[in-house]
Design a protein around this motif. Structure first.
Motif, PDB file in Angstrom:
ATOM      1  N   ILE A 238     -18.293-108.382 -30.520  1.00 35.25           N
ATOM      2  CA  ILE A 238     -18.210-108.574 -29.058  1.00 35.25           C
ATOM      3  C   ILE A 238     -16.752-108.778 -28.645  1.00 35.25           C
ATOM      4  O   ILE A 238     -16.414-109.654 -27.849  1.00 35.25           O
ATOM      5  N   THR A 239     -15.903-107.927 -29.182  1.00 31.96           N
ATOM      6  CA  THR A 239     -14.478-107.997 -28.839  1.00 31.96           C
ATOM      7  C   THR A 239     -13.986-106.714 -28.168  1.00 31.96           C
ATOM      8  O   THR A 239     -12.927-106.728 -27.535  1.00 31.96           O
ATOM      9  N   GLU A 240     -14.735-105.613 -28.317  1.00 35.37           N
ATOM     10  CA  GLU A 240     -14.325-104.336 -27.748  1.00 35.37           C
ATOM     11  C   GLU A 240     -15.513-103.606 -27.148  1.00 35.37           C
ATOM     12  O   GLU A 240     -16.619-103.641 -27.689  1.00 35.37           O
ATOM     13  N   SER A 241     -15.270-102.940 -26.039  1.00 28.89           N
ATOM     14  CA  SER A 241     -16.308-102.164 -25.363  1.00 28.89           C
ATOM     15  C   SER A 241     -16.642-100.890 -26.124  1.00 28.89           C
ATOM     16  O   SER A 241     -15.784-100.284 -26.766  1.00 28.89           O
ATOM     17  N   ARG A 242     -17.919-100.496 -26.028  1.00 29.75           N
ATOM     18  CA  ARG A 242     -18.358 -99.194 -26.527  1.00 29.75           C
ATOM     19  C   ARG A 242     -19.010 -98.391 -25.403  1.00 29.75           C
ATOM     20  O   ARG A 242     -19.763 -97.444 -25.649  1.00 29.75           O
ATOM     21  N   LEU A 243     -18.705 -98.753 -24.168  1.00 29.70           N
ATOM     22  CA  LEU A 243     -19.316 -98.070 -23.037  1.00 29.70           C
ATOM     23  C   LEU A 243     -18.864 -96.625 -22.899  1.00 29.70           C
ATOM     24  O   LEU A 243     -19.544 -95.812 -22.257  1.00 29.70           O
ATOM     25  N   ASN A 244     -17.711 -96.277 -23.468  1.00 31.80           N
ATOM     26  CA  ASN A 244     -17.265 -94.882 -23.394  1.00 31.80           C
ATOM     27  C   ASN A 244     -17.614 -94.093 -24.643  1.00 31.80           C
ATOM     28  O   ASN A 244     -17.124 -92.969 -24.831  1.00 31.80           O
ATOM     29  N   ASP A 245     -18.467 -94.647 -25.513  1.00 31.03           N
ATOM     30  CA  ASP A 245     -18.953 -93.895 -26.670  1.00 31.03           C
ATOM     31  C   ASP A 245     -19.774 -92.692 -26.202  1.00 31.03           C
ATOM     32  O   ASP A 245     -20.446 -92.739 -25.151  1.00 31.03           O
ATOM     33  N   GLU A 246     -19.776 -91.660 -26.988  1.00 28.11           N
ATOM     34  CA  GLU A 246     -20.513 -90.445 -26.646  1.00 28.11           C
ATOM     35  C   GLU A 246     -21.996 -90.723 -26.422  1.00 28.11           C
ATOM     36  O   GLU A 246     -22.604 -90.207 -25.472  1.00 28.11           O
ATOM     37  N   GLY A 247     -22.594 -91.547 -27.296  1.00 22.87           N
ATOM     38  CA  GLY A 247     -24.010 -91.838 -27.170  1.00 22.87           C
ATOM     39  C   GLY A 247     -24.338 -92.639 -25.922  1.00 22.87           C
ATOM     40  O   GLY A 247     -25.368 -92.408 -25.260  1.00 22.87           O
ATOM     41  N   THR A 248     -23.485 -93.598 -25.575  1.00 21.52           N
ATOM     42  CA  THR A 248     -23.703 -94.406 -24.375  1.00 21.52           C
ATOM     43  C   THR A 248     -23.671 -93.525 -23.136  1.00 21.52           C
ATOM     44  O   THR A 248     -24.545 -93.608 -22.262  1.00 21.52           O
ATOM     45  N   ILE A 249     -22.659 -92.657 -23.064  1.00 23.23           N
ATOM     46  CA  ILE A 249     -22.526 -91.764 -21.915  1.00 23.23           C
ATOM     47  C   ILE A 249     -23.708 -90.800 -21.832  1.00 23.23           C
ATOM     48  O   ILE A 249     -24.255 -90.553 -20.748  1.00 23.23           O
ATOM     49  N   ALA A 250     -24.132 -90.264 -22.982  1.00 20.30           N
ATOM     50  CA  ALA A 250     -25.249 -89.307 -22.994  1.00 20.30           C
ATOM     51  C   ALA A 250     -26.526 -89.952 -22.471  1.00 20.30           C
ATOM     52  O   ALA A 250     -27.287 -89.331 -21.711  1.00 20.30           O
ATOM     53  N   ALA A 251     -26.776 -91.196 -22.864  1.00 21.75           N
ATOM     54  CA  ALA A 251     -27.988 -91.890 -22.419  1.00 21.75           C
ATOM     55  C   ALA A 251     -27.980 -92.110 -20.914  1.00 21.75           C
ATOM     56  O   ALA A 251     -28.963 -91.840 -20.215  1.00 21.75           O
ATOM     57  N   LEU A 252     -26.861 -92.606 -20.399  1.00 26.37           N
ATOM     58  CA  LEU A 252     -26.783 -92.900 -18.975  1.00 26.37           C
ATOM     59  C   LEU A 252     -26.779 -91.624 -18.139  1.00 26.37           C
ATOM     60  O   LEU A 252     -27.339 -91.593 -17.035  1.00 26.37           O
TER      61      LEU A 252
END
Length: 449
Positions: A238-252
């Motif tokens: 819980i120190t770095e974001s993963r919101l711009n990961d490919e999988g996160t973007i694909a889901a949203l």
């Protein structure tokens, strides 16, 4: 919300079956010797559950005070809108408001514990143990309300999500009810097949999917979809974001496309135009697959009232596997409580007394925090009973997940997730990558602050 006679009859039957055990428990003194039985005071409590949801607890509260503290007056503040609750409660507690007991959610527990807004319960539990604790309570929910080794709340339920299915709509289209092995592509195919403008006025009357996303929806409600695409919100530390990961973007992007590209999920404006909320939209026969938690089942049964055939189904499998949202709520004692001893006794009575736990489960279609009473969540003989158990209890236990909550989660959800991703659900922005990058940068700033 009015209860159907059948539901009342089921509750009476459940109580009758367990009459002997209930009578024995009624003879038990559920106080802890901490409070004078002649106490004359007011007892203030607050929560987001309103009429039709909170009733299952108010019955137990009334019984407790009538039996042990008849001179105490209850002052409820229930039915507070979810978003308003988490805005006003921190401000109230930070200001020392005299709130004796409060509903707590697993996504908020760490924030409230970190800020000193809740009383630690460990000393109470040592002095006056809760029957069945911890062995008969759902272990994940015990952990969810434990922050840095301290128990800040006692869980009252375990809440998995799943699909409410209009069987008649699917059968009319020659489609089968989805299973946990269905993919998101399968779900989209179903949704495209049944979405329809039935009266030819140019507006959709039946949507394939409902309640997956809407303005104001928090991060927990979409996390299981993000995980099914291989994404995440942050790293394990819980120190770095993963919101711009490919999988996160694909889901949203997939969820946004359900609304704006495929038109199989109603917009917030479309829901508002019907005059219904999303739950009523399904109950009125306008949605084929409606996403909701398990505790909507009894309300749905009442609202649908036999107008069409419906059941429950597990959520699907994504490219990275199958994940299912699970969460839960609890009762906590604010640090500003004027009656903390009384609050603990009430929580103990409401959540551990077998005399009424089955009633609580049945009235709320709830998987209560004591696993021994999960079979009480659905009235005996209900047509959807087996599917409810499989979709929620079995699959939820196997594949349940929720975000890794932390002390900054409440701030993150409101100031970062909702403020950014609402742009997708309102259509102001259609590209998930653009929104995710902004949220990514803000999340890193928050986690590093």
């Amino acid at each position: 919300m009015f209860r159907k006679l059948a539901l009342v009859a089921a509750i009476i039957a459940l109580l009758a079956i367990s009459f002997g055990a209930a009578a024995a428990q009624d003879d038990m003194d559920w106080t802890c010797g901490m409070v004078d039985s002649d106490l004359a005071a007011t007892f203030n409590f607050t929560g987001w559950e309103g009429p039709g949801e909170v009733d299952k607890f108010l019955l137990a509260f009334d019984e407790f005070f009538e039996a042990y503290y008849p001179n105490v007056s209850q002052v409820p503040n229930t039915g507070v809108a979810w978003g308003d609750y988490w805005t006003t409660l921190p401000a109230q507690l930070a200001g020392g408001a005299e709130i004796d007991m409060a509903w707590m959610h697993d996504s908020r527990n760490d924030t409230f514990g970190e800020n000193g807004w809740l009383l630690p319960l460990d000393s109470y539990m040592e002095a006056c143990p809760i029957p069945g604790w911890p062995d008969h309570f759902v272990g994940t929910q015990i952990d969810a309300f434990n922050y840095q080794g301290t128990q800040y709340a006692i869980p009252y339920d375990w809440a998995p999500g799943g699909f409410y299915v209009n069987v008649d709509i699917l059968e009319a289209a020659g489609l089968e009810i989805p299973t946990e092995d269905s993919t998101w592509d399968d779900i989209l195919e179903i949704a495209l097949a049944v979405t329809e403008d039935t009266d030819g006025d140019g507006s959709t009357d039946i949507w394939g999917l409902g309640n997956l996303a809407s303005p104001g929806r928090g991060g927990g409600g979409l996390y299981w979809i993000v995980k099914s695409y291989g994404g995440d919100y942050w790293n394990e530390e819980i120190t770095e974001s993963r919101l711009n990961d490919e999988g996160t973007i694909a889901a949203l992007q997939f969820v946004a496309d359900l609304i704006w590209e495929h038109g199989v999920h109603p917009t917030a404006d479309a829901v508002a135009a019907t005059g219904f909320g999303s739950e009523l939209l399904f109950a009125n026969g306008n949605v084929a697959l409606h996403y909701a938690l398990n505790d909507a089942a009894s309300r749905m049964d009442e609202l649908i009232a036999g107008e069409f055939n419906w059941t429950l189904a597990p959520t699907p499998t994504g490219p990275a596997g199958r994940y299912q949202f699970v969460g839960g709520s609890a009762f906590a004692i604010p640090s500003s409580s004027t009656q903390p001893d009384l609050a603990y006794e009430l929580i103990r009575y409401a959540l551990a007394n077998p005399a009424h736990l089955c009633r609580t489960a049945t009235m709320g279609a709830a998987l209560v925090s004591q696993a021994d009473f999960h079979n009480c969540a659905v009235p005996e003989g209900a047509a959807y009973a087996d599917d409810y158990n499989y979709a929620f209890s079995v699959m939820g236990a196997r594949d349940g997940i929720h975000p890794t909550y932390h002390s900054k989660y409440l701030e993150w959800e409101t100031s970062v997730f909702v403020s950014n991703f609402d742009l997708l659900w309102t259509g102001e922005e259609r590209d998930a990558a653009v929104v995710a990058e902004a949220a990514h940068e803000q999340t890193n700033a928050l986690l590093g602050g």
